[in-house]
Motif scaffolding. Structure first.
Motif, short mmCIF file in Angstrom:
data_model
loop_
_atom_site.label_atom_id
_atom_site.label_comp_id
_atom_site.label_asym_id
_atom_site.label_seq_id
_atom_site.Cartn_x
_atom_site.Cartn_y
_atom_site.Cartn_z
N ARG A 33 -102.09 -9.93 46.29
CA ARG A 33 -100.92 -9.61 45.46
C ARG A 33 -101.10 -8.24 44.81
NH1 ARG A 33 -101.58 -14.95 43.52
NH2 ARG A 33 -102.41 -14.07 41.59
N ARG A 34 -102.29 -7.95 44.33
CA ARG A 34 -102.56 -6.66 43.71
C ARG A 34 -102.42 -5.53 44.74
NH1 ARG A 34 -108.28 -4.86 41.10
NH2 ARG A 34 -107.70 -2.71 40.68
N ALA A 40 -96.85 -0.75 47.27
CA ALA A 40 -95.46 -0.41 46.95
C ALA A 40 -95.42 0.81 46.04
CB ALA A 40 -94.78 -1.60 46.29
N ARG A 41 -96.33 0.87 45.07
CA ARG A 41 -96.37 2.02 44.17
C ARG A 41 -96.73 3.29 44.93
NH1 ARG A 41 -100.22 4.44 40.42
NH2 ARG A 41 -101.78 3.34 41.62
N LEU A 42 -97.67 3.19 45.86
CA LEU A 42 -98.06 4.36 46.65
C LEU A 42 -96.94 4.80 47.59
CD1 LEU A 42 -101.78 3.59 47.52
CD2 LEU A 42 -100.91 5.42 46.05
N GLU A 43 -96.20 3.84 48.16
CA GLU A 43 -95.07 4.20 49.00
C GLU A 43 -94.00 4.93 48.20
OE1 GLU A 43 -93.80 0.62 50.90
OE2 GLU A 43 -95.42 0.71 52.39
N GLN A 44 -93.77 4.49 46.96
CA GLN A 44 -92.81 5.16 46.09
C GLN A 44 -93.29 6.57 45.78
OE1 GLN A 44 -92.32 3.23 42.34
NE2 GLN A 44 -90.65 4.55 41.68
#
Length: 64
Positions: A33-34, A40-44
């Motif tokens: 989950r982490r 997702a944060r890195l893709e953003q």
């Protein structure tokens, strides 16, 4: 008497294995989950960097 010792040792071993497998399952679940959240944060961040790169390229083209 020796039968009780063997049975107790097996019971302890099985319970210990169940606890350890449960803990390992929890750790794997928590870390996955982490990892998803960080991915997702890195893709953003990559999308933002790509956008900024395009803006910088457009600015450089205008300056030429």
């Amino acid at each position: 008497m020796q039968g009780w010792i063997v049975a107790g040792a097996w019971t302890f071993a099985v319970l210990f294995a169940v606890v350890m497998l449960g803990f390992a399952g929890y750790e794997i679940s928590w870390k996955s989950r982490r990892l998803e959240a960080e991915r997702a944060r890195l893709e953003q961040l990559m999308a933002e960097l790509t956008r900024l790169g395009a803006e910088l390229q457009a600015s450089a083209d205008r300056l030429r």
